[in-house]
Design a protein around this motif. Sequence first.
Motif, PDB file in Angstrom:
ATOM      1  N   MET A   1       0.844  -1.190   0.000  1.00  0.00           N
ATOM      2  CA  MET A   1       0.000   0.000   0.000  1.00  0.00           C
ATOM      3  C   MET A   1       0.877   1.237   0.000  1.00  0.00           C
ATOM      4  SD  MET A   1      -3.161  -1.014   0.129  1.00  0.00           S
ATOM      5  CE  MET A   1      -4.204   0.173   0.969  1.00  0.00           C
TER       6      MET A   1
ATOM      7  N   MET B   1       1.025   7.314   3.151  1.00  0.00           N
ATOM      8  CA  MET B   1       0.507   8.678   3.139  1.00  0.00           C
ATOM      9  C   MET B   1       1.657   9.662   3.304  1.00  0.00           C
ATOM     10  SD  MET B   1      -2.426   9.613   2.737  1.00  0.00           S
ATOM     11  CE  MET B   1      -3.907   8.788   2.301  1.00  0.00           C
TER      12      MET B   1
ATOM     13  N   PHE C   1     -10.047   9.382  -6.657  1.00  0.00           N
ATOM     14  CA  PHE C   1     -11.140   9.355  -5.676  1.00  0.00           C
ATOM     15  C   PHE C   1     -12.034   8.134  -5.882  1.00  0.00           C
ATOM     16  CE2 PHE C   1     -15.409  10.523  -4.138  1.00  0.00           C
ATOM     17  CZ  PHE C   1     -15.090  10.844  -2.831  1.00  0.00           C
TER      18      PHE C   1
ATOM     19  N   MET D   1      -2.413   2.156  -6.713  1.00  0.00           N
ATOM     20  CA  MET D   1      -3.380   2.997  -6.004  1.00  0.00           C
ATOM     21  C   MET D   1      -2.745   4.321  -5.599  1.00  0.00           C
ATOM     22  SD  MET D   1      -5.132   0.619  -3.226  1.00  0.00           S
ATOM     23  CE  MET D   1      -6.348  -0.565  -3.596  1.00  0.00           C
TER      24      MET D   1
ATOM     25  N   PRO E   1      -2.715   7.616  -3.016  1.00  0.00           N
ATOM     26  CA  PRO E   1      -2.918   7.613  -1.556  1.00  0.00           C
ATOM     27  C   PRO E   1      -4.375   7.761  -1.126  1.00  0.00           C
ATOM     28  CG  PRO E   1      -1.004   8.942  -2.102  1.00  0.00           C
ATOM     29  CD  PRO E   1      -1.635   8.546  -3.418  1.00  0.00           C
ATOM     30  N   ASN E   2      -5.135   8.609  -1.820  1.00  0.00           N
ATOM     31  CA  ASN E   2      -6.541   8.810  -1.468  1.00  0.00           C
ATOM     32  C   ASN E   2      -7.355   7.537  -1.628  1.00  0.00           C
ATOM     33  OD1 ASN E   2      -7.345  11.235  -0.487  1.00  0.00           O
ATOM     34  ND2 ASN E   2      -7.815  12.148  -2.472  1.00  0.00           N
TER      35      ASN E   2
ATOM     36  N   ALA F   1      -6.075   4.434  -1.701  1.00  0.00           N
ATOM     37  CA  ALA F   1      -5.561   3.445  -0.748  1.00  0.00           C
ATOM     38  C   ALA F   1      -6.204   3.644   0.623  1.00  0.00           C
ATOM     39  CB  ALA F   1      -4.042   3.569  -0.649  1.00  0.00           C
ATOM     40  N   ARG F   2      -6.481   4.903   0.993  1.00  0.00           N
ATOM     41  CA  ARG F   2      -7.073   5.175   2.307  1.00  0.00           C
ATOM     42  C   ARG F   2      -8.433   4.506   2.460  1.00  0.00           C
ATOM     43  NH1 ARG F   2      -8.168  10.034   1.840  1.00  0.00           N
ATOM     44  NH2 ARG F   2      -6.347  11.066   2.655  1.00  0.00           N
ATOM     45  N   VAL F   3      -9.260   4.587   1.409  1.00  0.00           N
ATOM     46  CA  VAL F   3     -10.595   3.986   1.479  1.00  0.00           C
ATOM     47  C   VAL F   3     -10.483   2.478   1.679  1.00  0.00           C
ATOM     48  CG1 VAL F   3     -12.777   3.672   0.267  1.00  0.00           C
ATOM     49  CG2 VAL F   3     -11.475   5.750  -0.075  1.00  0.00           C
TER      50      VAL F   3
END
Lengths: 166, 114
Positions: A11, A14, B53, B80, B82-83, B85-87
Amino acid sequence: MCAPPDDAALMPAMAPADCSALRGGDDCFRRNFRAEPLAVRDALRAAVARFARRMGPDDAGTLELTLAEVLNNVVEHAYAGLGAGPIDLTLCHAGGRLHCRIEDHGHPMPRLAAMGRAMPATDVACTDLAEGGWGWALVRSLTEGLAYRREGDRNLLTFEFRPACR
Amino acid sequence: MNLISEPGAGALILRVQEERIDAAVAIQFKDRLRELTAGGEGPVILDLSQVTFVDSSGLGAIVGAMKLLAPSRPLELAAMTPNVARVFRLTRMDSVFRIHATAPETALHVRAAG
């Protein structure tokens, strides 16, 4: 259980929050629009653009996701069978927080318990994975002071969004 | 919904040429993915490098597509932002998909250097 091979957890990280970014005084964004997906998309992009510079990309992305979830709920549930009624979105930035208010004239929320629902399970067979039901759990995890009330013929949803940098 | 299909080495690559997979396009996304994968075999890798998104409707469409392809064709995710990947992280759906850090190149898709 539905899971990929163990070697697959790649992943992206951030970016660290830029804590110098959030500044500025009281400031409100207000928009009235119809409850349809493309209008929702325009409204939330405009709302996020308004505050993004003060937050950094990570918080701006979280804000966009939060607003998308609550506005999609209004489109799909509050106005179900009623046509695309109006939505009032107000975001006020004060004291390092964003005070958010969403107002619509749709059906009252039938089951308040839905707001408290847990994130759908992932430790199930692939065929049993949920294809929805994340919305409120996401909103709850990303906001503070989530509150719903019915006032006359209006639904009022309020919450606060606190960027990582204060 | 602009989705480009490219046969790769051992997998079909689907490049999402859209910035958003959200409630406005979730159904088109799933329908288009179904069209592009019909009748084939082997893994399908979804190149998400252009997507900035995804909301829960978009996530639902991706999970729905995965269930549609299973069990014969695993759906894997690549590149992915970062946005996005967060979801997946917040919903723990990152534990369900095989995720590639970058999207595979194919003869049809050579990225410009620099």
